[in-house]
Every structure is written in C-alpha cells, then in structure tokens.
Design a protein around this motif. Sequence first.
Motif, PDB file in Angstrom:
ATOM      1  N   THR A 861     -28.583  18.232   9.518  1.00 28.83           N
ATOM      2  CA  THR A 861     -29.838  17.648   9.026  1.00 28.83           C
ATOM      3  C   THR A 861     -30.537  18.492   7.968  1.00 28.83           C
ATOM      4  O   THR A 861     -31.474  18.009   7.327  1.00 28.83           O
ATOM      5  CB  THR A 861     -30.801  17.434  10.203  1.00 28.83           C
ATOM      6  OG1 THR A 861     -31.034  18.701  10.859  1.00 28.83           O
ATOM      7  CG2 THR A 861     -30.232  16.426  11.196  1.00 28.83           C
ATOM      8  N   GLU A 862     -30.129  19.721   7.755  1.00 27.24           N
ATOM      9  CA  GLU A 862     -30.808  20.581   6.767  1.00 27.24           C
ATOM     10  C   GLU A 862     -30.672  19.997   5.361  1.00 27.24           C
ATOM     11  O   GLU A 862     -29.670  19.379   5.027  1.00 27.24           O
ATOM     12  CB  GLU A 862     -30.216  21.989   6.791  1.00 27.24           C
ATOM     13  CG  GLU A 862     -30.566  22.783   8.031  1.00 27.24           C
ATOM     14  CD  GLU A 862     -30.023  24.202   7.941  1.00 27.24           C
ATOM     15  OE1 GLU A 862     -29.434  24.541   6.885  1.00 27.24           O
ATOM     16  OE2 GLU A 862     -30.171  24.969   8.905  1.00 27.24           O
ATOM     17  N   GLN A 863     -31.689  20.254   4.541  1.00 27.61           N
ATOM     18  CA  GLN A 863     -31.635  19.773   3.163  1.00 27.61           C
ATOM     19  C   GLN A 863     -32.169  20.831   2.197  1.00 27.61           C
ATOM     20  O   GLN A 863     -32.977  20.550   1.321  1.00 27.61           O
ATOM     21  CB  GLN A 863     -32.434  18.464   3.002  1.00 27.61           C
ATOM     22  CG  GLN A 863     -31.835  17.316   3.768  1.00 27.61           C
ATOM     23  CD  GLN A 863     -32.367  15.981   3.293  1.00 27.61           C
ATOM     24  OE1 GLN A 863     -32.519  15.751   2.102  1.00 27.61           O
ATOM     25  NE2 GLN A 863     -32.651  15.099   4.250  1.00 27.61           N
ATOM     26  N   HIS A 864     -31.680  22.050   2.346  1.00 27.19           N
ATOM     27  CA  HIS A 864     -32.077  23.115   1.428  1.00 27.19           C
ATOM     28  C   HIS A 864     -31.419  22.899   0.063  1.00 27.19           C
ATOM     29  O   HIS A 864     -30.290  22.429  -0.033  1.00 27.19           O
ATOM     30  CB  HIS A 864     -31.678  24.491   1.973  1.00 27.19           C
ATOM     31  CG  HIS A 864     -32.320  24.803   3.287  1.00 27.19           C
ATOM     32  ND1 HIS A 864     -33.671  24.642   3.520  1.00 27.19           N
ATOM     33  CD2 HIS A 864     -31.785  25.271   4.452  1.00 27.19           C
ATOM     34  CE1 HIS A 864     -33.946  24.999   4.766  1.00 27.19           C
ATOM     35  NE2 HIS A 864     -32.818  25.377   5.357  1.00 27.19           N
ATOM     36  N   LYS A 865     -32.105  23.287  -0.982  1.00 30.21           N
ATOM     37  CA  LYS A 865     -31.589  23.133  -2.344  1.00 30.21           C
ATOM     38  C   LYS A 865     -30.435  24.102  -2.582  1.00 30.21           C
ATOM     39  O   LYS A 865     -30.484  25.268  -2.198  1.00 30.21           O
ATOM     40  CB  LYS A 865     -32.698  23.394  -3.364  1.00 30.21           C
ATOM     41  CG  LYS A 865     -32.290  23.203  -4.814  1.00 30.21           C
ATOM     42  CD  LYS A 865     -33.491  23.438  -5.729  1.00 30.21           C
ATOM     43  CE  LYS A 865     -33.103  23.281  -7.186  1.00 30.21           C
ATOM     44  NZ  LYS A 865     -34.260  23.513  -8.102  1.00 30.21           N
ATOM     45  N   THR A 866     -29.365  23.607  -3.210  1.00 30.50           N
ATOM     46  CA  THR A 866     -28.226  24.455  -3.583  1.00 30.50           C
ATOM     47  C   THR A 866     -27.921  24.260  -5.064  1.00 30.50           C
ATOM     48  O   THR A 866     -28.324  23.262  -5.667  1.00 30.50           O
ATOM     49  CB  THR A 866     -26.972  24.122  -2.756  1.00 30.50           C
ATOM     50  OG1 THR A 866     -26.628  22.751  -2.984  1.00 30.50           O
ATOM     51  CG2 THR A 866     -27.211  24.361  -1.284  1.00 30.50           C
ATOM     52  N   LEU A 867     -27.195  25.202  -5.633  1.00 28.73           N
ATOM     53  CA  LEU A 867     -26.885  25.181  -7.066  1.00 28.73           C
ATOM     54  C   LEU A 867     -25.419  24.825  -7.265  1.00 28.73           C
ATOM     55  O   LEU A 867     -24.519  25.530  -6.790  1.00 28.73           O
ATOM     56  CB  LEU A 867     -27.186  26.544  -7.690  1.00 28.73           C
ATOM     57  CG  LEU A 867     -27.180  26.619  -9.222  1.00 28.73           C
ATOM     58  CD1 LEU A 867     -28.268  25.736  -9.812  1.00 28.73           C
ATOM     59  CD2 LEU A 867     -27.383  28.069  -9.668  1.00 28.73           C
ATOM     60  N   LEU A 868     -25.173  23.706  -7.959  1.00 28.43           N
ATOM     61  CA  LEU A 868     -23.801  23.323  -8.268  1.00 28.43           C
ATOM     62  C   LEU A 868     -23.295  23.991  -9.529  1.00 28.43           C
ATOM     63  O   LEU A 868     -22.132  24.365  -9.635  1.00 28.43           O
ATOM     64  CB  LEU A 868     -23.710  21.799  -8.445  1.00 28.43           C
ATOM     65  CG  LEU A 868     -23.845  20.940  -7.190  1.00 28.43           C
ATOM     66  CD1 LEU A 868     -23.830  19.475  -7.584  1.00 28.43           C
ATOM     67  CD2 LEU A 868     -22.737  21.236  -6.208  1.00 28.43           C
TER      68      LEU A 868
END
Length: 970
Positions: A861-868
């Motif tokens: 359920t986590e929705q932390h921002k990541t860098l593609l």
Amino acid sequence: MNDQPTIDLEGFASTAGGAATSAGIVFQQQLAASICARMLSGQPLDARFLLGVATPAWVRFETEAPVDDILVATSADGFVAIQAKTTVSLSCELNSPFGKTVLQFVKHWIVCRDGDRSSGWNRPLDRQRDRLVLAVGPQTPATIRVHLRSALQRKGQPGGGVPTQAQSQAFDIFETCVQTAWSSITSETFPQQLLDDLIHLVVVLPFDPNGADGDTSANILSKALLTGADAVGALAGLALICGQLMAERLGADLVSLRQVLVTKGVRLSEPPRYGKDIAALRAHSENVAKSLERYEVIEAEPGQPISIERECQSVVNAAAEAGSLLIVGEPGAGKSGVLNALARQLRVQGHDVLELAVDSYSVESFEGLSKELKLENGLLDVLKAWDGSGPGWLIIDALDATRGSKGEGVFRALIEQVLDRNTRWQVIASIRAFDLRIGMQFRKLFRGMPPSTDLSEPSFSSVRHIRIPPWSASEFDRLLEQAPRLARAFAGAPARLRELAATPFNTRLIADLISDGALNASLNNVSSQTELLQLYWEYRIDQYGLPALVCLKRIVEIMVNGRALRAPLLEAAGTDPAMVDVLPREGVLLRVEGDRWIQFRHHLLFDFAVAQLLLDPEGLVNGTIRFPKEEAQGLVLAPAMAFVLQKLWDTETNRARFWRVVVHLLTDTSGDPVIKSAVGRISAEHPTADNDALRLAEQAHVDARVIVALSHISSALAVRLEDEVDTPLEPWIRLIGALAPSAPLLSGRLRFLLFLFLERATGQTSRAELGFAARSLLAYGLSLPDPGNLMKSAIGFVADTYGTDPDSSRDLLAALLAPMRLQSFASVEIPALCHKISAFAELDPMFAIKIYAETYGFNFTEQHKTLLWSSQILPLTSNTKQDYEMARYELGEFFPTFLEKQPKAAIDALICAVEGFVARDHGISPEAREHTLKVNSRMVRMREDLSYVWAHDPDNPHGQDGSVLLAKFR
C-alpha cells in the motif's frame, strides 16, 4: 570582409558571356583583370594609385559599399574602392554621371567615418592606405582624364604649385559637387575635413585596356605564368572570370583565383611570394619519402632488400583518394611503409604530396615547424598558396611520436586547420591504436565511418580509419620465397616464433639476428617480442659493453626529458663520442638531418631502451619508482612499461611481482593517468591461463589497494571484451569465483565483473564459478540493512545462474519473499525477481508458483515517490506502489507462455495467485453462504465471494491485478 567565397565554375562560359553585354561592363572587367594580374604576379598596385609597394590581397565586385564597382584590399591593410566609367563628362549637376560618382565618394566617406569595422572596409579612411578611384576610359574628356586628375594631385602635394586655369575650373566643379552631395545627404554643417580628405583619397585613373595599359597588364601577368604561356590569352580569360564574379557579386583572393586559372588550363608558375617555400616543401617531402623507404623493405639477405606489397595497400589507396583518413595499427605493424607507398603512388599519378615525419621535428609552435621546414612563410599559408588542378595530400607519419610534447598540439592544430579551411588538401596520418584510444581530439578530427569493415578497429567505429594488420599468410609466404635464409630459419620453428614474425618489425629483427649468426636454437626459445628484443640487444649492443649502455642511457634521457624521439647529436655523444658512430652501424641508431640529430631506428627500439635503462623492475616492484602526473611523461614512458611488465610476467608462474607492480601503479592517486591507462590495458591482456589472475584474489583480503586496482583492470577488460571477441575468459572467471568470498569488500567490482561475463560464459564449469559468485553477492546484499540497487543486479545474476545450484539459489531468493523483508524492500526486489520468472518456471516450477502466490497475495500500500530517470531537463518519477505493480505486470505477461509450456504448474500458480488476490482485495465475509454441488459424481463446495460484482466482466481488456490472469487463462 577578408574571407572570400569560393569561385563557382558551373556555367562559367554562359554566365561570363551574359555579363559582357555593354561596353561599361567590359571596361570594368578589363580593369579588374589588370588588378588581378598584379595580385597573381605579386606586383604592387598601379603607381598612379600612389600607394607605394602595396599589393592587392583580394578583390570583390558589385559590393555593399557606396563606391561599389570594385573593392580591393591591399597588403598594407588598406582598401581601394573603384567606380569604373568608360566615359564621363565634368558637370556640376548631382544627377549627372560625374555628380553621381562624387555623391558615392561622399557617402563612402560618411559610412567609413561612422563605421564599426564589421565589414573590414567600413572604418575611417586613411590618406596613406586607402583610395577612392574614378577609373575612366580613353574616350573620357580631358577635363576629367587630365585636368581634374592633375588638380587633385597638385592640391594633395605640399607646395604643389599654381594650378592652370583648366585645373582650377575642374577642381571648382569637383568641390561644388562635393558640397552639393553633402547637403543632399545630411543637414550637418559641411566639414572642411571632408574636402581635404577627398583631395588626398580620390584618384582619377585613365585606363586604356586596348592600349598601353592592356600591354602593361599582359606583361605583368606573364610573370605569373610559365615560360611560353600566352599572357594575352590568359589576360582575356582573366577578364571573363572577373565578369562572372561581377555577375554573381563575388570576389577572389590569390588562392581561389589561381585555382580557377589552373582548372581552366592556364599554366601558372609558383606564386612569387611562396615559390621558394613550395620548392622547399617538395624537396623536404622527397627526403622524408627516402627515409621512410626502410619501412617498406626487409633485408633478409645482406644487401638484398625485399619489398612485399601489402594486401591492404589497395584499400588504403582507394580510401585516401576518397577523403582524409587515419592509418591505425599496433607498433611495428607496418603503418609507415604503407603510408609511404601511398605517397609514392599519388606522386606517380601526378598529384601534389607533402610528407611529414613527426619524429623528425622538435617543435612547440607553428613558427617552429615552419623554421624546421626552412620556410620563409607560415606552413598553412604556403599550403594555401600551393595550388593545383586536383587534390593534394598532406601525409603525416607517426602522430604518436610527439609523445605528449607541445608538438602534439602543433600537428593536431595543423590537421584541424587544413581540414577546416576546406581546401584541396586531404590529410592522411598514421598513429598507434593506443594513442588514438586516449586521443579524443584526433578521433574528432577524423570523424566518419571506416571505409573497410575488415580493416577497422571496433573501438573506433566512428573514426574514418584503416587498421594495418600483421603479415597475412600469403604475404609472409611470398617473403619467404624471396628470402631462402629466412625460410630455412622458420623451417620447423615453433608456432610462437612464426606468430611473432607476423609483425613486420619483428621480421626485420629476426632477419638481422640471422645475419648476425644467431642460432636457430636461440631464436626458437623466443616466445615474446620482449624476448626477441632482448636477444637483439645482446647481439647488437651488449658486445660493446658499458660505453654503449652509458651512451644509450644518455640518449634516452635526453629524449624522455624533451618528450621527443630524437636528440641533438653532439649532446648525445657526451664524453664518449665513439658510440654514436658504432651504434648507427649496428642498425640501432640513425643519424639524421645532416648528422645534426640522432634517433632510434624504430620507435619500438626506443621504447625497449627506456625499459632496459630507465625503468628498473625492482624499483617498480617495491614502489620506489613513481610517475607523478605533474611530470606528464606518461605518453613517453607508457610503451616501455609494456616491456617491463612482460619481463615481470615471465619471471614467476604465480605472477606475483607483475600484479604487485600493477597494484602500485594503478592505485597511485597522484600518478600519471596515461601510465594508469596503459597498465590497466596491459593487465587486461596478459592473463590467458586459468590461474593467471588469482593473485589478485589472494591479496584482496590483505591489501585494500587491490580493490581500487580491480576497478581500473575491469574497466580495461570491458573495453577488450568489446573489441576482441576471442579474449580468454577462463582466467577472469576463475578470478570472479575466487573473489566471491570477499563480496563484502568488493561488491561493486564483483557486480561489474559478473555483468561482463554472465552473457559470455557458456561452459558448465565457468557458469558454476559465476553462479557461486552471484549467490555470494546476493547473500551479502541480504545481510545489509539498506542494500540499495545492489539487490536488483544480484537477483538477476542468481536467476541467470539458477541451474548451477537450484537449491542454494532457491533458498536465497525465497528470503526475498519473507513477510518482514517484503514490508521493507518489496517495491525494489520483487519486480527484479518477477522479471526473471521465465528462468524459474523452466528450472523450478514449484518456486515459480510460490512467486505468483506471494506476489499477488502481498498487500502493498505504500506510495512513496521514486525516481525512474535522473535528469535536470526531464526527470521521470514513479512511486513505490507503481513499482511493485510492475512485478504483477511481469507475471501477467509471462502467464500465457507458462500455461503453454507447463500447464499444470501454471494452473496451480493461477489458483494461488487468485486466492491471494481475492483474500487481499476482496475478503470473504464470515456470513458468506456455502453451497454444495455434485459435479460428475464429485461433491464441490462453493462459497459466495461477491465476484459477480467485482469480476462482473471477465472479458474486460483493461482488467487489473488478478483479473488479468483470469482473462489470460480464458
């Protein structure tokens, strides 16, 4: 505006003919031809311009200047603006031909007064350097042709005397026109300086093209022609050329004008200013050609040189005729011989060729190079002036001979400017492959596709070059047919000696040794170029004892310190001059440039001498010899390092001293980067046997520098693997296996090496070594509280080697599915695991089922921002939930293949995945009713799950999560 457009000869005759439609235009063409004749012959402008010895530098027609018919730039940095009139009468009327001309003069003066020099000519007019000219034909009345001309001369000369009445009247009309013109242009108060300036600037030039002036022009032009050439006809052709330029509002300088005339068949002599220099370059080029002939022959029998035409020669010749080119190869491959043969072929075809041998000069500037070549003018100017009817070739041998000195910049700039000027000159140059690898600027200068795929280096795919290979089998056989003594020496010789002899330089050494009486037994024991040179050293140098060594050491020290491959003869002689007589007779040294300089017979001999006399192996082993980068000697010493390291390699089977030196040099933080590059490349080339690199693994536990050294070695190894498909893999795979227990110390290097070799290794033993290393890397990653990106690679490596040890691999990968780990790392590790589902489905279906079950069952359920994608312009971002969904997407995409190849396991995986999906997102209520049905004599129990709501459309093409699997199953 000093840069002139190139003259376009397309449609020359018709364009010129169309331009000559009036007497005025013909007169203007003939006047222009007279000026161009003086430019071609290097003669001063017409004395009536009163500009002394100034010569025309370039000419333009129908210009943007107010006085626009002809604009001439002079050698004195002046400008002559000419208005040409076949005939004109004196008149006070501003709209008369004379009044319009005076108006143009006044406008020109104003524009120059207010100009910003952007066009060159638009700056304040100088009475000493500039002129405004009214050129008139012989039909012009005497009032202008004689009286106005004389009046201006008298007014402009101190104490010019009293003018005649006719002169006064003419001048008064001129002055009136000047004032009227001023008033018509501006409301400013009339400046007296204007009239004073025009008195000194304006020249009336009577010109009779069919009389004395025409004869004078033809006579002047004859000085630019070869003896016997038709000057009158050439002058007429020159007038036609000027007509074309006028029609196209173009211009010409000396070079472009000569090029047009040569193309039209006019026989020109050398440019007056440059003739002596061009002759000097021709003579120098012939001397270079003679000196390079020694690289084209093998003297297998005393006094009987043998020349073998290289099979690559025709390819080189064709490529050179098509454009500028680099000739690349390893030292001793025969680059100089091929280059010299190319130059000879071009000369035979009648082309102009300038050959330069870089190792013949010690220069730091263009001026120094011009001085070495004994030129009165700059080399670039001479090349520009050296015209011809076709292309010319600048051929430069041994760019690498600069060895990092300022001379490298000189020759690089020479090539750059010759290419940038887009003249008729093509540039063909030779350089060692090593120097081109580190010479990014040379690669840029010769950017392009290699003309031959068979004769190219893979690492130079964007460089227009040809690689000179060793002797082919047929070339070597032809050589042996003509050299019986050499053939006898190779009869029954070990294969390794034959391989060495495939390099032309080595062939010459072997031929010399045979002439010296070297026994076959001595030669047969030679297994490397280093050993061959050592044997040559013993025969040619050791016999003269210490004096020879002292002399050679002094010579190489001079060369190394001067970063040049030659030394002044007297300085080299020192206190024992006898050796500089003896060693040239032995073929070790050459005395060149009229015995002013001394150099080694070949660059490889210099490199070996440096290795023998300056690079003490023990000093390298114990680390007392260093190469500080501030001394910038890397390019001079790097080739010699190869010989020292070869000797160290050959002294011990465990290669301990070799690797110790490698580690010393690669981890010296203040060491020369060129040395590091060379040592890295050498260390990547030597290992061939299984145990050759294991010393590094042994030392990695006790010497942290080994890890740093491995970074350099593996980078060089990556380049070699890309360039040489036959690179031995086993030594490095054994090293990777041996490094595996040290994964905590060198995880980054281990990951890089696994990346290099996993796709290349095919043997079962090799794959097992790599699998062990992959599992060691993954185990280390699992032990870290925050493994970062390490796990993505490690998971992939273990999956790729899963078959080498399925049980151990499964145990490690299963740890990724543990609940606690999923909570922390699922968004990173599970997508990497699912990306390899095909490998698990094939080798271990039960584990594949588990991956399906856990991936669909885990509620992320986590929705932390990541860098593609990291970019300052367009960074791409995601979030951890989207990242995790990629794992389910991978499983969904693979499911049809899984179902086709292993239906039972795939259905089990589907059931587990859907059960996990339902339990996660659509949990069944405790009050849900159960129903029992009898199907084919079997009792089936069903529980209500409300799927008629959340799965009401099983054919939905946009289904998500578990419903995708159901859709693919149907």
